[in-house]
Design a protein around this motif. Sequence first.
Motif, PDB file in Angstrom:
ATOM      1  N   PHE A 111       2.010  -1.026  10.436  1.00  0.00           N
ATOM      2  CA  PHE A 111       3.174  -0.630   9.650  1.00  0.00           C
ATOM      3  C   PHE A 111       3.476   0.830   9.979  1.00  0.00           C
ATOM      4  CE2 PHE A 111       4.836   0.770   5.328  1.00  0.00           C
ATOM      5  CZ  PHE A 111       6.115   0.311   5.576  1.00  0.00           C
ATOM      6  N   PHE A 112       4.668   1.068  10.574  1.00  0.00           N
ATOM      7  CA  PHE A 112       5.032   2.420  11.015  1.00  0.00           C
ATOM      8  C   PHE A 112       6.143   2.977  10.132  1.00  0.00           C
ATOM      9  CE2 PHE A 112       7.752   5.298  13.434  1.00  0.00           C
ATOM     10  CZ  PHE A 112       6.827   6.259  13.848  1.00  0.00           C
ATOM     11  N   LEU A 113       5.948   4.214   9.685  1.00  0.00           N
ATOM     12  CA  LEU A 113       6.941   4.932   8.882  1.00  0.00           C
ATOM     13  C   LEU A 113       7.258   6.255   9.551  1.00  0.00           C
ATOM     14  CD1 LEU A 113       5.575   4.412   5.258  1.00  0.00           C
ATOM     15  CD2 LEU A 113       7.800   3.672   6.083  1.00  0.00           C
ATOM     16  N   LYS A 114       8.529   6.452   9.886  1.00  0.00           N
ATOM     17  CA  LYS A 114       8.930   7.722  10.502  1.00  0.00           C
ATOM     18  C   LYS A 114       8.893   8.833   9.453  1.00  0.00           C
ATOM     19  CE  LYS A 114      12.670   9.944  13.071  1.00  0.00           C
ATOM     20  NZ  LYS A 114      12.655  11.149  12.202  1.00  0.00           N
ATOM     21  N   THR A 153       0.827  -1.204   0.000  1.00  0.00           N
ATOM     22  CA  THR A 153       0.000   0.000   0.000  1.00  0.00           C
ATOM     23  C   THR A 153       0.861   1.254   0.000  1.00  0.00           C
ATOM     24  OG1 THR A 153      -1.777  -1.143   1.163  1.00  0.00           O
ATOM     25  CG2 THR A 153      -1.799   1.261   1.240  1.00  0.00           C
ATOM     26  N   TYR A 154       1.889   1.277   0.846  1.00  0.00           N
ATOM     27  CA  TYR A 154       2.766   2.447   0.890  1.00  0.00           C
ATOM     28  C   TYR A 154       3.614   2.542  -0.372  1.00  0.00           C
ATOM     29  CZ  TYR A 154       6.641   5.491   2.066  1.00  0.00           C
ATOM     30  OH  TYR A 154       7.580   6.486   2.034  1.00  0.00           O
ATOM     31  N   SER A 155       4.143   1.424  -0.841  1.00  0.00           N
ATOM     32  CA  SER A 155       5.011   1.442  -2.018  1.00  0.00           C
ATOM     33  C   SER A 155       4.259   1.890  -3.259  1.00  0.00           C
ATOM     34  CB  SER A 155       5.608   0.051  -2.255  1.00  0.00           C
ATOM     35  OG  SER A 155       6.407  -0.335  -1.148  1.00  0.00           O
ATOM     36  N   ALA A 156       2.972   1.539  -3.359  1.00  0.00           N
ATOM     37  CA  ALA A 156       2.187   1.955  -4.522  1.00  0.00           C
ATOM     38  C   ALA A 156       1.918   3.447  -4.498  1.00  0.00           C
ATOM     39  CB  ALA A 156       0.865   1.185  -4.557  1.00  0.00           C
ATOM     40  N   GLU A 195       2.211   8.764  -0.893  1.00  0.00           N
ATOM     41  CA  GLU A 195       1.419   9.875  -0.368  1.00  0.00           C
ATOM     42  C   GLU A 195       0.070   9.422   0.172  1.00  0.00           C
ATOM     43  OE1 GLU A 195       2.819  12.809  -0.166  1.00  0.00           O
ATOM     44  OE2 GLU A 195       4.599  12.019  -1.163  1.00  0.00           O
ATOM     45  N   SER A 196      -0.122   8.099   0.282  1.00  0.00           N
ATOM     46  CA  SER A 196      -1.400   7.587   0.756  1.00  0.00           C
ATOM     47  C   SER A 196      -1.664   8.030   2.190  1.00  0.00           C
ATOM     48  CB  SER A 196      -1.413   6.054   0.680  1.00  0.00           C
ATOM     49  OG  SER A 196      -0.376   5.510   1.479  1.00  0.00           O
ATOM     50  N   THR A 197      -2.921   8.199   2.508  1.00  0.00           N
ATOM     51  CA  THR A 197      -3.316   8.681   3.833  1.00  0.00           C
ATOM     52  C   THR A 197      -3.217   7.556   4.854  1.00  0.00           C
ATOM     53  OG1 THR A 197      -4.853  10.235   2.815  1.00  0.00           O
ATOM     54  CG2 THR A 197      -5.151   9.768   5.161  1.00  0.00           C
ATOM     55  N   PRO A 198      -2.430   7.727   5.906  1.00  0.00           N
ATOM     56  CA  PRO A 198      -2.304   6.669   6.921  1.00  0.00           C
ATOM     57  C   PRO A 198      -3.538   6.619   7.810  1.00  0.00           C
ATOM     58  CG  PRO A 198      -1.035   8.579   7.583  1.00  0.00           C
ATOM     59  CD  PRO A 198      -1.572   8.894   6.207  1.00  0.00           C
ATOM     60  N   ASP A 199      -3.668   5.534   8.542  1.00  0.00           N
ATOM     61  CA  ASP A 199      -4.769   5.433   9.503  1.00  0.00           C
ATOM     62  C   ASP A 199      -4.545   6.375  10.679  1.00  0.00           C
ATOM     63  OD1 ASP A 199      -6.461   3.104   8.473  1.00  0.00           O
ATOM     64  OD2 ASP A 199      -4.455   2.264   8.456  1.00  0.00           O
ATOM     65  N   LEU A 200      -3.275   6.541  11.086  1.00  0.00           N
ATOM     66  CA  LEU A 200      -2.922   7.446  12.179  1.00  0.00           C
ATOM     67  C   LEU A 200      -1.716   8.265  11.746  1.00  0.00           C
ATOM     68  CD1 LEU A 200      -3.164   4.908  15.156  1.00  0.00           C
ATOM     69  CD2 LEU A 200      -4.854   6.650  14.565  1.00  0.00           C
ATOM     70  N   ALA A 201      -1.791   9.570  11.875  1.00  0.00           N
ATOM     71  CA  ALA A 201      -0.694  10.451  11.492  1.00  0.00           C
ATOM     72  C   ALA A 201      -0.112  11.124  12.733  1.00  0.00           C
ATOM     73  CB  ALA A 201      -1.175  11.507  10.496  1.00  0.00           C
ATOM     74  N   ASN A 202       1.172  11.456  12.652  1.00  0.00           N
ATOM     75  CA  ASN A 202       1.871  12.168  13.727  1.00  0.00           C
ATOM     76  C   ASN A 202       1.790  11.417  15.056  1.00  0.00           C
ATOM     77  OD1 ASN A 202       2.538  14.344  11.987  1.00  0.00           O
ATOM     78  ND2 ASN A 202       0.479  15.197  12.295  1.00  0.00           N
ATOM     79  N   ASP A 238      10.248  11.387  16.935  1.00  0.00           N
ATOM     80  CA  ASP A 238      10.083  10.038  16.397  1.00  0.00           C
ATOM     81  C   ASP A 238       8.675   9.807  15.854  1.00  0.00           C
ATOM     82  OD1 ASP A 238      12.658   9.239  16.906  1.00  0.00           O
ATOM     83  OD2 ASP A 238      12.198   8.582  18.955  1.00  0.00           O
ATOM     84  N   SER A 239       7.928  10.864  15.585  1.00  0.00           N
ATOM     85  CA  SER A 239       6.564  10.699  15.088  1.00  0.00           C
ATOM     86  C   SER A 239       6.574  10.306  13.616  1.00  0.00           C
ATOM     87  CB  SER A 239       5.773  11.994  15.268  1.00  0.00           C
ATOM     88  OG  SER A 239       6.337  13.034  14.497  1.00  0.00           O
ATOM     89  N   GLY A 240       5.474   9.710  13.203  1.00  0.00           N
ATOM     90  CA  GLY A 240       5.375   9.271  11.822  1.00  0.00           C
ATOM     91  C   GLY A 240       3.968   8.825  11.481  1.00  0.00           C
ATOM     92  N   SER A 241       3.867   8.020  10.426  1.00  0.00           N
ATOM     93  CA  SER A 241       2.575   7.541   9.931  1.00  0.00           C
ATOM     94  C   SER A 241       2.375   6.084  10.323  1.00  0.00           C
ATOM     95  CB  SER A 241       2.507   7.677   8.408  1.00  0.00           C
ATOM     96  OG  SER A 241       2.654   9.021   8.011  1.00  0.00           O
ATOM     97  N   CYS A 242       1.146   5.749  10.639  1.00  0.00           N
ATOM     98  CA  CYS A 242       0.807   4.392  11.103  1.00  0.00           C
ATOM     99  C   CYS A 242      -0.310   3.828  10.237  1.00  0.00           C
ATOM    100  CB  CYS A 242       0.377   4.428  12.572  1.00  0.00           C
ATOM    101  SG  CYS A 242      -0.094   2.819  13.259  1.00  0.00           S
ATOM    102  N   TYR A 243      -0.061   2.644   9.653  1.00  0.00           N
ATOM    103  CA  TYR A 243      -1.059   1.943   8.850  1.00  0.00           C
ATOM    104  C   TYR A 243      -1.495   0.697   9.624  1.00  0.00           C
ATOM    105  CZ  TYR A 243       0.816   4.813   5.027  1.00  0.00           C
ATOM    106  OH  TYR A 243       1.231   5.858   4.240  1.00  0.00           O
ATOM    107  N   LEU A 244      -2.783   0.565   9.853  1.00  0.00           N
ATOM    108  CA  LEU A 244      -3.332  -0.593  10.562  1.00  0.00           C
ATOM    109  C   LEU A 244      -3.953  -1.535   9.534  1.00  0.00           C
ATOM    110  CD1 LEU A 244      -5.026   1.252  13.574  1.00  0.00           C
ATOM    111  CD2 LEU A 244      -2.701   0.333  13.409  1.00  0.00           C
ATOM    112  N   LEU A 245      -3.469  -2.764   9.477  1.00  0.00           N
ATOM    113  CA  LEU A 245      -3.861  -3.702   8.434  1.00  0.00           C
ATOM    114  C   LEU A 245      -4.784  -4.779   8.987  1.00  0.00           C
ATOM    115  CD1 LEU A 245      -0.337  -4.173   6.792  1.00  0.00           C
ATOM    116  CD2 LEU A 245      -2.101  -2.510   6.194  1.00  0.00           C
ATOM    117  N   THR A 246      -5.944  -4.936   8.343  1.00  0.00           N
ATOM    118  CA  THR A 246      -6.873  -6.007   8.731  1.00  0.00           C
ATOM    119  C   THR A 246      -6.524  -7.334   8.064  1.00  0.00           C
ATOM    120  OG1 THR A 246      -8.374  -5.365   6.938  1.00  0.00           O
ATOM    121  CG2 THR A 246      -8.755  -4.376   9.105  1.00  0.00           C
ATOM    122  N   GLU A 247      -5.800  -7.293   6.947  1.00  0.00           N
ATOM    123  CA  GLU A 247      -5.275  -8.482   6.292  1.00  0.00           C
ATOM    124  C   GLU A 247      -3.828  -8.196   5.910  1.00  0.00           C
ATOM    125  OE1 GLU A 247      -6.581 -11.394   5.898  1.00  0.00           O
ATOM    126  OE2 GLU A 247      -8.625 -10.951   6.565  1.00  0.00           O
TER     127      GLU A 247
END
Length: 864
Positions: A422-425, A389-392, A395-402, A432-441
Amino acid sequence: MVSLWSLWSFLLSFSFVFLSQFSTFIIDAQAQYDNYAPLSSSWYNGEETFGEPSIRDPQITAVRPILLRNTGVDYDGPAYACGFYCNVVCNNYLFAVFIVILNGGVFENINDGFPQVVWSANRNNPVKNGATVQLTSEGDLVLKDADQTVAWSTNTSGKSVIGLNLTDSGNLVLLGANNAPVWQSFDHPMDSLVLGQKLSIGQKLVPSVSETNWTAQGLLSLSMTRTGLFAQMDTDPPQVYFVVPANLPYTSDDSNYIKFVNGTLALFTNSTLNGSIFINIPPASLFMRLEYDGHLRAYEFDGHQRQWIVADDLLQKHGDCGYPTVCGQYGICSSNGQCTCPDSDGDTNYFKQINNRHRNLWCYREVPLCCDNSQFQSFLELGDLSYVTYSADPESTPDLANVNMVYCKEACAKNCSCKAAFFLKDRDSPTDSGSCYLLTEVFSLMNLKLPVKSIFYLKVQNISNVVPKSPGSSRTPSFNNRGRTNRLASILGSSLGSVVALIIVIGVIKVLCRKREAVDEAEENHLDRIPGVPMKFTYDSLKVITKDFSKKLGEGGFGSVFEGTLQDGSKVAVKPLDGLGHIKKSFSAEVETIGSIHHVNLVMLVGFCTENSRRLLVYEYMPNGSLDKWIFCRSSEYVLNWQQRRKIVYDVAKGLNYLHEGCRRKILHLDIKPQNILLDTNFDAKVADFGLSKLIDRDKSQVVTTMRGTPGYLAPEWLSAAITEKVDVYSFGVVVLEIVSARKVFDNSQDSESMYLVGAFRRKVEEGRLSDMVDIHSEDMRVNEVEAVNMLRIAGWCLQGDYRKRPSMSVVMKVLDGLMDVPDDLEYDFSFPPLLKSRAKVLQEEAHFAPSTLLMPSVLSGPR
């Protein structure tokens, strides 16, 4: 003169009828050499019409064309045809448009990749030899199976259709006045686009689930929206692995679309090419297909080598690793194309390799995730990984930002549906804040070092044995004989205590009697507030719609079931609950369980009645009744073929998977058996009768409850009183055995060794004669014996004595879809259940229930 005119009219009428019939005969016999057919044309899928299949390759792929373009004697090369197509073992056929190769106008047998199917009408509902296609006189194109059931239709009756045409571009068209299309295959894409075909907003390309299972759809799709072109996994929410952004204006028609033109997949706005190129494609390509592995491939025919030239990697910047299924779920894809499973945590292996010959089936969870207390779950921390999802779309919107990585992990831990974080700084963040993606699958991970710090938190289930606490033993005080005085005091004290206790009991009974009506009213008010129940009926209204309960449909565990007709003409099944005591509890369980949930494979509760002491349930009407009528009755009237049986198994699996994993609270049915599986007009199966169900909070993995259910279908762990959703999986396994073998779980007409179905199954496995379990009375089942035996192996997995070794229903669905294989290390030492021994008489009565009574539609049996 009158006589001569009458004779002339008769001759004209006879000539017209004769010529019409002759014309239809010509279409039947010669349709494969034409590209147009008038109304009342029909075609038969069988050797009686076509002789041997027109094309056959070494893998037993065969086609029987009925319409064909480019039939000139000098034509050499690819041509579009329409007709019947089969693949591998030719038991199942599609009605399809496909590309064949002509050599001087004659079909040419090519070993490599011919024919190529570019559209099919009935991918999810294949037909058999003996099927027919008919363009009716009313203008409807209808595909019927050999048993004359309708497998597919264009539903165009009465729309002024004049004929059927296969165009030069491979578009199957029903023509209307002025040759305008009334219906066309281009409007219903499957997994391919041919040259000149467009993909409009709202349309999707959806591939088959696997390379060999071409009759089922997978999760992958390629779709066009107002915001761009997306290739994704259709999970909830979707996981995108390729995107071309766009910002299209809103239109009420299909004037915005992408189209496969020479060398490009181009964007059209307001039906005009706007110059935007979405994907570059080799200019000589004839068609492109979204494959089962997520690749979009373009196909060009090489006339000299007589083979297809395939262009790949049209969707990716990261090679094979950029596809979500390249290493299957949880697999890690390396730059050298290798797949590995996530590393173990100490001595614990959470994942194991399934089959190294199939990369898309690489890793499998040893212990499935369940929503348990946090002390039974942990995370594997994997660094230097990326995700599709991130590689594609970076600029995709994360589930949790900052947020920081700790907060990201905790958010996943608190979310039952989250399987990984999946955490990206952030690149420019001083903290150390960043973007957080929460994956159901979780699909394939990429072993790709990103320019910023990344951590993948993979949730795992710890192996723990939770044993319910045994109630502590109490000590019984003994009397110490200290003399007559003490004994007399004890006697007087005991007598006085007994009198006081009797007075209290009498008082409590009076209070309970006075409050009984208040409790009934409170129950009614509680049920009124349950969401999703559309109707509350009065008892008199139910008497009216059932004509005073005059039409009996069948017998249930709590009484009879009656047919009713609502004011709008729709039919319902009305089930009065007879008896006292546990009736209220069962009634409330049923209403609370299915009153607030809706699923295509669960019987819908239309309404209920609570009036005084009466309790009635109103369900949707199921015309084909319960499953036991169709698998146990030896009558030509009640026969299920293999495809119907397989679909019923799949439908029940979907229904149970929804109960176990798709609801806000986990629901255990606790009484899965053929009598509680109902069939609608199309033989779609629905799970019914939730009177014994148990609702469990998502943070609980086990529940302690009293024994409930039907002997023969009860899992061994019922003896320990601590149960999970795996008791439903066990019952499901028994039902699968019954469906495939057409035998009851207990049959006293068999010898002692074969009387109990599970025991007979174990013996056949030990003897290496598992095929003996397949229904011997059905020729169709014998034809599909290989698939039926594999279904029996799925049943064996569900019947494992240790509930932790049974699959979840979601895993069962993956096996049915061809995405996973049944493990080879199954244990078949099924013991003869004590539950069966102690209740053999009850079970024998249960076994006689289905065949001895003609089960009419909507038989809803209750707990025994």
